[in-house]
Motif scaffolding. Sequence first.
Motif, mmCIF file in Angstrom:
data_model
loop_
_atom_site.group_PDB
_atom_site.id
_atom_site.type_symbol
_atom_site.label_atom_id
_atom_site.label_comp_id
_atom_site.label_asym_id
_atom_site.label_seq_id
_atom_site.Cartn_x
_atom_site.Cartn_y
_atom_site.Cartn_z
ATOM 1 N N LEU A 257 0.833 -1.209 0.000
ATOM 2 C CA LEU A 257 0.000 0.000 0.000
ATOM 3 C C LEU A 257 0.866 1.257 0.000
ATOM 4 O O LEU A 257 0.554 2.244 -0.677
ATOM 5 N N GLY A 258 1.957 1.234 0.757
ATOM 6 C CA GLY A 258 2.880 2.358 0.749
ATOM 7 C C GLY A 258 3.592 2.515 -0.579
ATOM 8 O O GLY A 258 3.819 3.635 -1.052
ATOM 9 N N ILE A 259 3.955 1.399 -1.185
ATOM 10 C CA ILE A 259 4.609 1.417 -2.489
ATOM 11 C C ILE A 259 3.722 2.131 -3.518
ATOM 12 O O ILE A 259 4.185 2.982 -4.293
ATOM 13 N N LEU A 260 2.442 1.799 -3.519
ATOM 14 C CA LEU A 260 1.515 2.426 -4.455
ATOM 15 C C LEU A 260 1.277 3.895 -4.126
ATOM 16 O O LEU A 260 1.182 4.736 -5.028
ATOM 17 N N ALA A 261 1.178 4.210 -2.835
ATOM 18 C CA ALA A 261 0.929 5.599 -2.434
ATOM 19 C C ALA A 261 2.044 6.516 -2.910
ATOM 20 O O ALA A 261 1.789 7.653 -3.333
ATOM 21 N N VAL A 262 3.280 6.051 -2.847
ATOM 22 C CA VAL A 262 4.404 6.869 -3.314
ATOM 23 C C VAL A 262 4.254 7.181 -4.800
ATOM 24 O O VAL A 262 4.408 8.333 -5.232
ATOM 25 N N GLY A 304 9.317 17.186 -0.332
ATOM 26 C CA GLY A 304 10.032 16.617 0.798
ATOM 27 C C GLY A 304 9.273 15.472 1.437
ATOM 28 O O GLY A 304 9.860 14.435 1.803
ATOM 29 N N MET A 305 7.972 15.620 1.611
ATOM 30 C CA MET A 305 7.157 14.550 2.188
ATOM 31 C C MET A 305 7.194 13.294 1.320
ATOM 32 O O MET A 305 7.357 12.171 1.820
ATOM 33 N N ILE A 306 7.054 13.492 0.018
ATOM 34 C CA ILE A 306 7.009 12.343 -0.893
ATOM 35 C C ILE A 306 8.363 11.649 -0.951
ATOM 36 O O ILE A 306 8.450 10.409 -0.981
ATOM 37 N N ALA A 307 9.446 12.437 -0.966
ATOM 38 C CA ALA A 307 10.782 11.841 -0.963
ATOM 39 C C ALA A 307 11.027 11.053 0.323
ATOM 40 O O ALA A 307 11.621 9.965 0.302
ATOM 41 N N ALA A 308 10.560 11.588 1.457
ATOM 42 C CA ALA A 308 10.710 10.879 2.727
ATOM 43 C C ALA A 308 9.904 9.587 2.721
ATOM 44 O O ALA A 308 10.366 8.545 3.223
ATOM 45 N N ALA A 309 8.713 9.639 2.156
ATOM 46 C CA ALA A 309 7.875 8.446 2.079
ATOM 47 C C ALA A 309 8.524 7.374 1.208
ATOM 48 O O ALA A 309 8.530 6.189 1.559
ATOM 49 N N GLU A 310 9.078 7.799 0.073
ATOM 50 C CA GLU A 310 9.744 6.835 -0.807
ATOM 51 C C GLU A 310 10.932 6.205 -0.095
ATOM 52 O O GLU A 310 11.134 4.982 -0.162
ATOM 53 N N ALA A 311 11.732 7.021 0.584
ATOM 54 C CA ALA A 311 12.890 6.486 1.301
ATOM 55 C C ALA A 311 12.456 5.497 2.373
ATOM 56 O O ALA A 311 13.084 4.439 2.563
ATOM 57 N N THR A 346 4.032 5.648 5.460
ATOM 58 C CA THR A 346 4.309 6.068 4.085
ATOM 59 C C THR A 346 3.047 6.624 3.441
ATOM 60 O O THR A 346 3.066 7.690 2.797
ATOM 61 N N VAL A 347 1.940 5.901 3.594
ATOM 62 C CA VAL A 347 0.671 6.380 3.032
ATOM 63 C C VAL A 347 0.296 7.721 3.647
ATOM 64 O O VAL A 347 -0.136 8.651 2.947
ATOM 65 N N ARG A 348 0.450 7.858 4.955
ATOM 66 C CA ARG A 348 0.075 9.102 5.617
ATOM 67 C C ARG A 348 0.896 10.283 5.106
ATOM 68 O O ARG A 348 0.351 11.376 4.884
#
Length: 411
Positions: A257-262, A304-311, A346-348
């Motif tokens: 789910l996190g993978i897709l959210a990114v 920044g949020m999206i990059a942090a989520a991907e990491a 990650t989703v959040r």
Amino acid sequence: MTSTRTEPGHVRAPETGLAAEEAVARARAIASGLVERQAETEQRTYYAPDVHDQLVNAGLYRLLVPRRYGGYELGADTFARVCTALARGCPSTGWMYLFGAAHALVVGTLFEERAQRELFATGDFICPATVAPAGSATRVDGGWVVNGTWRYCSGSPYATHFLGHTMVHRDGDPEPTPLMFVLPRESWRLEDDWGGQLGLRGSGSHGITAVEAHVPDHLTRTGLLPQTDPTKGTPGRALHTNPEYGGGPLSFMLLELGILAVGMAQGALDAYDELMRARTTSFWPIVPRTEDPDYQFRYGEAAGMIAAAEAAVLDAVRQWRDLSARGPAAITRERELRLALIGRETVRLCWRAVESQLFPTAGSSSVRAGERVERVWRDMSMLHSHAGLGTFLSSMANRELAQAHFFADQA
């Protein structure tokens, strides 16, 4: 929907020796053509036959299939990057692809050699799965006869198989127990029941109905997929040299789910980038959005949020892989839940980037029906209705993690 195109297309088998970086590059190339086709994908309720053929010819349905059965066995990290790339181009396509292709890892982990040899014989393996028990199964000699309808089977339009659960009464047991089973495509029909939802309308999340479908014992397992305990070893760990076929099914399933959210959030940021380059501010001084401090702030905050989520999610996948390599005993319920909760965070992060930074400032004309930012907002809103995120990870997983941490020695 026509029955002829819901079956896998007849296209050439992919070449041997696909490398990880090439697989990701192919996914990105396919994704570049998906952006302008999102409306038609939603209208169809699944991605187009020619997109399916591109995925076949690129070898992307074989990424998690074991090498000994004709797959590439490129691992969870490559699969994650491929899925993110596809979701960036089209959230529905990424969702449908992931939940069709991901369960090669489940089959390669949990089923014995005879079953794997049979299930992977099709080459390209596309197997939607549901974890909520439904329908019924009657015991017959050497197997079960399954009847019922299972909803929300993402990835079903081009599926080669289906993995489902039902409750059964076994001899001498007064209480029903879960039965996991896999059915080939010829044993079930696809329902025309998807497309009217808020988002992910093109994700191919149709219902699947089986009528008097026979499933032999070797294509069944006792128990629910999310409750699988890998600490005693798995058939896949013994069968393959790759320890990822002994990894934790629960944690990887929820990291998806996190993978897709990114990927979805990256697509929204791409659209916002284009708007900043093409449009001016609404209030004085009228300047290009790229020159406005407030738009610069919004873009940077979201980026920044999206990059942090991907990491976070890619590192969680790395941790999942490393935990698998440490051996069965290392894959405790507590460790699985900690990884799964990274998927939730990650989703959040991705949702905050889209909902609080990009969507409110993109402009009203950019959030009309069918616009890219509007579609990502709908799709990510729909993601929150997934039971794994909205129910399990939002509350149950917190309590279960604490219980596993404080009371594991009492189990």
